[in-house]
Design an enzyme around this catalytic site. Structure first.
Site, PDB file in Angstrom:
ATOM      1  N   GLY A 272     -25.509  14.438  10.598  1.00  0.00           N
ATOM      2  CA  GLY A 272     -24.271  13.780   9.469  1.00  0.00           C
ATOM      3  C   GLY A 272     -23.961  12.606   9.389  1.00  0.00           C
ATOM      4  N   ARG A 273     -24.180  12.322  10.080  1.00  0.00           N
ATOM      5  CA  ARG A 273     -23.426  10.741  10.148  1.00  0.00           C
ATOM      6  C   ARG A 273     -24.212   9.745   9.776  1.00  0.00           C
ATOM      7  NH1 ARG A 273     -19.960   8.743  13.811  1.00  0.00           N
ATOM      8  NH2 ARG A 273     -19.792  11.159  15.172  1.00  0.00           N
ATOM      9  N   ARG A 309     -10.900   7.682  12.202  1.00  0.00           N
ATOM     10  CA  ARG A 309     -11.671   7.161  13.150  1.00  0.00           C
ATOM     11  C   ARG A 309     -11.587   6.356  14.440  1.00  0.00           C
ATOM     12  NH1 ARG A 309     -16.478   5.846  13.876  1.00  0.00           N
ATOM     13  NH2 ARG A 309     -16.880   8.101  14.979  1.00  0.00           N
ATOM     14  N   TYR A 313     -10.644   8.618  17.946  1.00  0.00           N
ATOM     15  CA  TYR A 313     -11.120   7.512  19.398  1.00  0.00           C
ATOM     16  C   TYR A 313     -11.644   6.633  19.429  1.00  0.00           C
ATOM     17  CZ  TYR A 313     -12.816  11.901  15.994  1.00  0.00           C
ATOM     18  OH  TYR A 313     -13.305  12.735  14.919  1.00  0.00           O
ATOM     19  N   CYS A 347       3.753   4.206   8.825  1.00  0.00           N
ATOM     20  CA  CYS A 347       5.245   3.779   9.707  1.00  0.00           C
ATOM     21  C   CYS A 347       4.734   4.377  10.512  1.00  0.00           C
ATOM     22  CB  CYS A 347       6.269   4.467   8.865  1.00  0.00           C
ATOM     23  SG  CYS A 347       6.969   3.023   8.113  1.00  0.00           S
ATOM     24  N   GLU A 348       3.615   3.580  11.757  1.00  0.00           N
ATOM     25  CA  GLU A 348       3.400   4.287  12.711  1.00  0.00           C
ATOM     26  C   GLU A 348       3.000   3.516  13.470  1.00  0.00           C
ATOM     27  OE1 GLU A 348       2.212   8.392  13.249  1.00  0.00           O
ATOM     28  OE2 GLU A 348       1.196   8.172  15.219  1.00  0.00           O
TER      29      GLU A 348
HETATM   30  N1  LLP Z   1     -23.919  20.423  12.856  1.00  0.00           N
HETATM   31  C1  LLP Z   1     -22.786  20.886  13.736  1.00  0.00           C
HETATM   32  C2  LLP Z   1     -22.698  22.483  13.489  1.00  0.00           C
HETATM   33  C3  LLP Z   1     -21.960  20.195  14.027  1.00  0.00           C
HETATM   34  O1  LLP Z   1     -20.762  20.652  14.554  1.00  0.00           O
HETATM   35  C4  LLP Z   1     -22.501  18.895  13.207  1.00  0.00           C
HETATM   36  C5  LLP Z   1     -20.351  17.356  13.379  1.00  0.00           C
HETATM   37  C6  LLP Z   1     -22.938  17.836  13.081  1.00  0.00           C
HETATM   38  C7  LLP Z   1     -24.102  19.505  12.757  1.00  0.00           C
HETATM   39  C8  LLP Z   1     -23.152  16.837  12.462  1.00  0.00           C
HETATM   40  O2  LLP Z   1     -23.146  15.822  13.589  1.00  0.00           O
HETATM   41  P1  LLP Z   1     -23.451  14.225  13.205  1.00  0.00           P
HETATM   42  O3  LLP Z   1     -25.017  14.174  13.132  1.00  0.00           O
HETATM   43  O4  LLP Z   1     -22.313  13.685  12.360  1.00  0.00           O
HETATM   44  O5  LLP Z   1     -23.397  13.480  14.798  1.00  0.00           O
HETATM   45  N2  LLP Z   1     -15.565  13.219  13.301  1.00  0.00           N
HETATM   46  C9  LLP Z   1     -16.507  12.604  14.194  1.00  0.00           C
HETATM   47  C10 LLP Z   1     -17.636  13.614  14.067  1.00  0.00           C
HETATM   48  C11 LLP Z   1     -17.510  15.155  14.672  1.00  0.00           C
HETATM   49  C12 LLP Z   1     -18.325  16.397  14.445  1.00  0.00           C
HETATM   50  C13 LLP Z   1     -18.346  17.168  14.175  1.00  0.00           C
HETATM   51  N3  LLP Z   1     -19.552  17.674  13.829  1.00  0.00           N
HETATM   52  C14 LLP Z   1     -16.357  10.781  13.805  1.00  0.00           C
HETATM   53  O6  LLP Z   1     -15.842  10.626  13.581  1.00  0.00           O
HETATM   54  O7  LLP Z   1     -17.179  10.238  14.776  1.00  0.00           O
END
Ligand code: LLP
Length: 427
Positions: A272-273, A309, A313, A347-348
């Site tokens: 994803g990222r 984020r 985090y 407001c936080e």
């Molecule tokens: N596959 C599964 C089953 C997942 O749960 C996730 C992410 C991914 C792939 C993709 O992961 P990546 O390649 O993006 O690391 N909101 C958080 C990240 C939450 C990720 C949830 N699952 C942040 O902003 O860092």
């Protein structure tokens, strides 16, 4: 262009003047650079199947873009399945399937949708196997295994080990194969995702766990998925992950399993990222510059309703200043930097972009700026807009995709009517 925009004076984002983007589309504004997404996809070309974890950025135009580059997609909800379909991905059990539903539960809507639309599922709990088996007996499924360990950039993004709710616990794999057999579901593949924003050392430990699990299941396994989790450089000095070394580790597992089973096993990656983080910038206008004791604050028109984020985090995002007069010449580039705390309009008190885990406010050296100038928050394409909210009745930001030198509005800013849509006052 410097490697990082951190503490720089910028005039452009994705090749477009910041001042023009702000004038044309307003702020806060997400801008995605299609060329950067294409480059990140190309980095991963060795992997046979790249399955984009759309939760990182599911804007339809971004889904359409990755689809045009041969990437398939993961969906974690009925909504994400609908998005994938709306962006042109096809349902069905082709190899590789274009859409896969991966989750730890089916809500009732998702179960209906995967059954009606023929969406393959990756089951993350024994209950999902039963529910799917009753509804769709005789199909192939994949299992998401929790290998008993995990790692992420934050404890909140670690998805392995016994404190995580994700996946099927590794010692229950045998029972789950039995469970599936009752419904004549075949285990066509295995999947492991240990966390988001992890590192090569932890990611490589998954290879051994996957190989053991696949051998335990046997030759019904035709696909293995390494999950996502690849880190992205956020700070100066962060190294890009060695994708080639990572691929070699997984390719070895894939080859040995193919030999053991006497048929081809294919390998998927589910980032994803990695694909979208660096493509995205959040442009916000400075609406107040004020001193509070020792701290100087830039207060922006974007807050954690736009980018959560940092508050969630303590995540670090690089920040640059773009001047309202559009100037960036040498005199400006070398301009005075000053320590500032950057906050938003909510407001936080936690609405601070320059904070560390635990909510500790930190200052950052940024170029001197005034009300009306802009702050560009970088590496914001992943888990940025998608985690936006209407807190304080703020509309979701507009989003722009820049492709081939053209800036396209791909999500218009919400109106007040959008914000209150569906609400009624009882008569
Ligand atoms: N596959 C599964 C089953 C997942 O749960 C996730 C992410 C991914 C792939 C993709 O992961 P990546 O390649 O993006 O690391 N909101 C958080 C990240 C939450 C990720 C949830 N699952 C942040 O902003 O860092």
């Amino acid at each position: 262009m410097p490697d990082t925009i951190d503490a720089q004076v910028l005039t452009q984002v994705a090749g477009q003047p910041v001042v023009e983007l702000a004038a044309r589309f307003g702020t806060p504004l997400y801008v995605y650079d299609a060329a950067v997404i294409a480059r990140r996809i190309a980095d991963l070309a060795a992997f046979e199947v790249i399955r984009f974890a759309q939760k990182a950025c599911s804007t339809l135009a971004v889904l359409d873009l990755v689809r045009r580059h041969g990437v398939v997609v993961d969906a974690v909800s009925a909504g994400e399945i609908q998005r994938a379909l709306a962006a042109g991905f096809q349902a069905g059990f082709d190899e590789p399937p274009q859409i896969v539903y991966t989750a730890d539960i089916f809500d009732r809507e998702a179960l209906e949708l995967v059954a009606a639309k023929q969406i393959p599922v990756n089951c993350g709990s024994p209950d999902m196997i039963d529910q799917y088996g009753e509804r769709c007996p005789g199909r192939g499924i994949t299992l998401r295994i929790n290998p008993g360990f995990g790692h992420g950039h934050s404890q909140k993004t670690n998805t392995g080990g016994q404190q995580s709710k994700h996946g099927i616990w590794h010692t229950q794999l045998g029972q789950c194969v039995e469970r599936a057999r009752k419904f004549e579901l075949s285990i066509a593949g295995l999947h492991m995702h240990i966390g988001s924003g992890t590192d090569l050392e932890h990611l490589s430990q998954v290879c051994g766990a996957m190989e053991r699990a696949a051998l335990a299941v046997g030759p019904s396994v035709h696909t293995i998925s390494a999950g996502g989790g690849l880190p992205t450089p956020y700070r100066e000095g962060d190294k890009r992950v060695d994708v080639a070394a990572y691929f070699e580790l997984w390719e070895g597992v894939r080859r040995r399993l193919s030999e053991a089973f006497g048929h081809k096993v294919s390998l998927e990656l589910e980032p994803g990222r990695y694909l979208v983080a660096e493509s995205g910038s959040l442009i916000a206008e400075i609406r107040a510059v004020k001193r509070m004791g020792d701290n100087l604050f830039y207060v922006l028109d974007a807050g954690f309703n736009n980018l959560a984020r940092p508050i969630l985090y303590g995540a670090y995002h690089p920040m640059a200043v773009a001047y309202a007069d559009g100037m960036g010449g040498p005199e400006r580039r070398s301009g005075d930097k000053q320590p500032v705390v950057v906050g938003g309009p909510l407001c936080e008190s936690g609405d601070i972009f320059t904070q560390e885990d635990g909510g500790y406010v930190r200052s950052r050296d940024l170029p001197a700026a005034q009300v009306g100038d802009f702050v560009v928050i970088g590496v914001a394409g992943a888990y940025g807009a998608v985690m936006g909210s209407n807190y304080n009745s703020k509309p979701l930001a507009a989003e722009v995709l820049v492709e081939d030198g053209q800036a396209h509005l791909v999500r218009r800013r919400q109106s007040f009517e959008d914000v209150i849509r569906g609400e009624t006052i009882p008569k």
